[in-house]
Design a protein around this motif. Structure first.
Motif, mmCIF file in Angstrom:
data_model
loop_
_atom_site.group_PDB
_atom_site.id
_atom_site.type_symbol
_atom_site.label_atom_id
_atom_site.label_comp_id
_atom_site.label_asym_id
_atom_site.label_seq_id
_atom_site.Cartn_x
_atom_site.Cartn_y
_atom_site.Cartn_z
ATOM 1 N N ILE A 51 0.830 -1.208 0.000
ATOM 2 C CA ILE A 51 0.000 0.000 0.000
ATOM 3 C C ILE A 51 0.863 1.257 0.000
ATOM 4 N N PHE A 52 1.932 1.255 0.782
ATOM 5 C CA PHE A 52 2.787 2.441 0.868
ATOM 6 C C PHE A 52 3.633 2.649 -0.384
ATOM 7 N N GLN A 53 3.943 1.560 -1.103
ATOM 8 C CA GLN A 53 4.830 1.679 -2.260
ATOM 9 C C GLN A 53 4.094 1.569 -3.591
ATOM 10 N N ALA A 54 2.761 1.533 -3.571
ATOM 11 C CA ALA A 54 1.998 1.474 -4.835
ATOM 12 C C ALA A 54 2.397 2.640 -5.730
ATOM 13 N N SER A 55 2.681 2.350 -6.980
ATOM 14 C CA SER A 55 3.235 3.383 -7.870
ATOM 15 C C SER A 55 2.189 4.302 -8.480
ATOM 16 N N SER A 56 0.905 3.994 -8.287
ATOM 17 C CA SER A 56 -0.133 4.881 -8.804
ATOM 18 C C SER A 56 -1.425 4.653 -8.036
ATOM 19 N N ALA A 57 -2.323 5.631 -8.122
ATOM 20 C CA ALA A 57 -3.611 5.504 -7.451
ATOM 21 C C ALA A 57 -4.417 4.346 -8.034
ATOM 22 N N GLN A 58 -4.259 4.110 -9.341
ATOM 23 C CA GLN A 58 -5.010 3.035 -9.981
ATOM 24 C C GLN A 58 -4.558 1.677 -9.476
ATOM 25 N N ILE A 59 -3.247 1.505 -9.324
ATOM 26 C CA ILE A 59 -2.716 0.245 -8.804
ATOM 27 C C ILE A 59 -3.210 0.022 -7.377
ATOM 28 N N LEU A 60 -3.218 1.085 -6.584
ATOM 29 C CA LEU A 60 -3.704 0.982 -5.214
ATOM 30 C C LEU A 60 -5.201 0.677 -5.196
ATOM 31 N N ALA A 61 -5.956 1.327 -6.076
ATOM 32 C CA ALA A 61 -7.401 1.090 -6.145
ATOM 33 C C ALA A 61 -7.706 -0.358 -6.503
ATOM 34 N N ASP A 62 -6.958 -0.896 -7.471
ATOM 35 C CA ASP A 62 -7.154 -2.288 -7.881
ATOM 36 C C ASP A 62 -6.823 -3.239 -6.735
ATOM 37 N N TYR A 63 -5.757 -2.912 -6.000
ATOM 38 C CA TYR A 63 -5.351 -3.756 -4.875
ATOM 39 C C TYR A 63 -6.406 -3.731 -3.767
ATOM 40 N N ILE A 64 -6.915 -2.547 -3.467
ATOM 41 C CA ILE A 64 -7.952 -2.412 -2.439
ATOM 42 C C ILE A 64 -9.191 -3.205 -2.832
#
Length: 222
Positions: A51-64
């Motif tokens: 979560i802290f190292q996600a390279s973009s908001a989209q990558i974080l959104a997909d992970y969430i």
């Protein structure tokens, strides 16, 4: 490449801001965790590094969405995040030990210095102005300005074209594994990874990827 050779050959120094020049990564982490919690997202210790190292908001959104089966109103999240982090930059961020002195030394040598950050442009300028460091940089390259994320090799190609230099004349100083990895793939002259308590989970990976691993810019040859 060893740190002495890298320092001697460097013509352009690209500096990440948060975690490299400013001691602000803990504030970013706390802010993100708090507002994720407001949306019902409570990551485990094992999930935090991604979560802290996600390279973009989209990558974080997909992970969430995949991990927590939860979709976040990202516009609302960003608005809350911006309001909170504005306080940090407006109240004069803490400059990391040795950062100002090292950048000043590079400029005395005639090295071109530039900011290379994922932070919003307005926050970048505000923080540098508050710390009286704005005049220490020849250019500012935020992801907003460049149009590519720091995890994209085109980010560094854009910077080289804009500055009229070769990629193998540039050195990146950064604490994020995604940026360090992309910069290495871009065949820059060198990549210096910065470490502290906020990226300790990636220290081994940073060490294996970057040319040099430092705890402080005061360790660089002047």
């Amino acid at each position: 490449m060893d740190v002495k050779t890298l320092s001697e050959k460097m013509k352009v120094a690209l500096f990440d801001m948060d975690g490299t020049i400013f001691d602000t990564m803990e504030a970013w982490r706390n802010c993100n965790l708090y507002y994720l919690g407001q949306f019902g997202i409570h990551p485990t210790n094992e999930q935090l590094p991604f979560i802290f190292q996600a390279s973009s908001a989209q990558i974080l959104a997909d992970y969430i969405k995949e991990t927590f089966n939860h979709e976040i109103d990202w516009e609302k999240f960003r608005a809350l995040q911006k309001a909170e982090m504005l306080k940090v930059y407006d109240s004069t961020p803490k400059v990391k030990p040795g950062a100002r002195e090292y950048i000043e030394a590079l400029r005395r040598r005639g090295v071109v210095t530039a900011i290379c950050t994922a932070t919003w442009t307005s926050f970048t300028v505000l923080g540098l102005n508050r710390t009286r460091m704005l005049n220490l940089f020849d250019a500012i390259f935020t992801s907003e300005i460049v149009g590519f994320k720091k995890g994209d090799i085109r980010h560094y190609e854009y910077i080289a074209d804009f500055l009229g230099c070769k990629k193998d004349e540039m050195v990146l100083f950064d604490d994020a594994i995604y940026a360090v990895t992309a910069a290495k793939k871009s065949n820059l002259l060198g990549v210096v990874a910065m470490t502290d308590d906020t990226n300790i989970d990636y220290r081994q990976q940073l060490s294996e990827t970057a040319d040099v691993l430092l705890d402080s810019l005061s360790e660089m040859p002047r």
